[in-house]
Design an enzyme around this catalytic site. Sequence first.
Site, PDB file in Angstrom:
ATOM      1  N   ASP A 100      28.537  35.501  39.236  1.00  0.00           N
ATOM      2  CA  ASP A 100      29.854  35.290  39.823  1.00  0.00           C
ATOM      3  C   ASP A 100      29.756  34.887  41.293  1.00  0.00           C
ATOM      4  O   ASP A 100      28.754  35.142  41.961  1.00  0.00           O
ATOM      5  CB  ASP A 100      30.688  36.569  39.723  1.00  0.00           C
ATOM      6  CG  ASP A 100      31.319  36.754  38.361  1.00  0.00           C
ATOM      7  OD1 ASP A 100      31.309  35.807  37.560  1.00  0.00           O
ATOM      8  OD2 ASP A 100      31.829  37.868  38.092  1.00  0.00           O
ATOM      9  N   MET A 146      42.779  41.360  44.871  1.00  0.00           N
ATOM     10  CA  MET A 146      43.354  40.026  44.698  1.00  0.00           C
ATOM     11  C   MET A 146      44.838  40.013  45.057  1.00  0.00           C
ATOM     12  O   MET A 146      45.664  39.401  44.364  1.00  0.00           O
ATOM     13  CB  MET A 146      43.133  39.532  43.256  1.00  0.00           C
ATOM     14  CG  MET A 146      41.665  39.400  42.879  1.00  0.00           C
ATOM     15  SD  MET A 146      41.392  39.106  41.114  1.00  0.00           S
ATOM     16  CE  MET A 146      41.581  40.779  40.467  1.00  0.00           C
ATOM     17  N   LYS A 153      34.369  32.582  39.296  1.00  0.00           N
ATOM     18  CA  LYS A 153      35.788  32.619  38.949  1.00  0.00           C
ATOM     19  C   LYS A 153      36.514  33.207  40.153  1.00  0.00           C
ATOM     20  O   LYS A 153      36.402  34.388  40.444  1.00  0.00           O
ATOM     21  CB  LYS A 153      36.032  33.477  37.711  1.00  0.00           C
ATOM     22  CG  LYS A 153      35.340  32.959  36.463  1.00  0.00           C
ATOM     23  CD  LYS A 153      35.681  33.797  35.254  1.00  0.00           C
ATOM     24  CE  LYS A 153      37.082  33.558  34.769  1.00  0.00           C
ATOM     25  NZ  LYS A 153      37.292  32.187  34.258  1.00  0.00           N
TER      26      LYS A 153
END
Length: 253
Positions: free
Chosen positions: A40, A179, A62
């Site tokens: 990642d 996030m 991602k």
Amino acid sequence: MTAPSANGSCTLVGAGPGDPELLTLKALKAIQAATVLLVDDLVSDAILALAPPGARIVYVGKRGGCKSTPQAHIEALMVAAVREGETVVRLKGGDPFIFGRGGEEVQHLAGAGIAVQVVNGITAGLAGMTLLGAPLTHRRHAHGVVFITGHNHPGEAGTDWRRLGATARDARLTLVIYMGIASCARIQRELLDALPAHTPAAVIQHVSLPQQRHAVTTLGALQETIAREGLASPSVIVIGDVVRGIHAVRAGA
């Protein structure tokens, strides 16, 4: 159902927030034994340096708001590599089972007849507050903690922040939001329906890395602080009385 190669294997490994010294021993052993690593974006270069010289590193990042590798493609790569006899490590920032889509990958590989091992990692919300000297729970200030994403799945309404704020207030919970930078305006506005504006808040960017930075503020000034300080993803937002512990540590230093 096709059986995997007898020699192939797959392990989902939590790389933690970025500092290689925060890896578990089990994670280190898995990384050092890998022949293929599917990595990642949030895995640090210092951790990738621990991989064997001959290992193949495949970047399958991602990131919200950025061009990302489709999840179906990642899962197909994992299955193909195992069936080719590779020792596959799916290396994820933080913990595979905390907003790492590890559950989806385990389910997909199980459907392909492939058993998967999972190695936990330290999640950024915990590491960030710890590095600032403050807890996420405290018997006087926080009876529990909620890890929650601020990123909505396309087409879904997302979290009811008003209801969550009321629950956090009544149950004395710390909120750790992953996030959440892009959705900060909505999160702040709706939480303020239930929580007072003076509720302590912290934003921690690049947790555990040399470039880590943070700001301590209040819920009422959260969006303004993020803009003023130029804080951006990847960051975690922590809201609750435990954030006062950061000031206490600074004052006692």
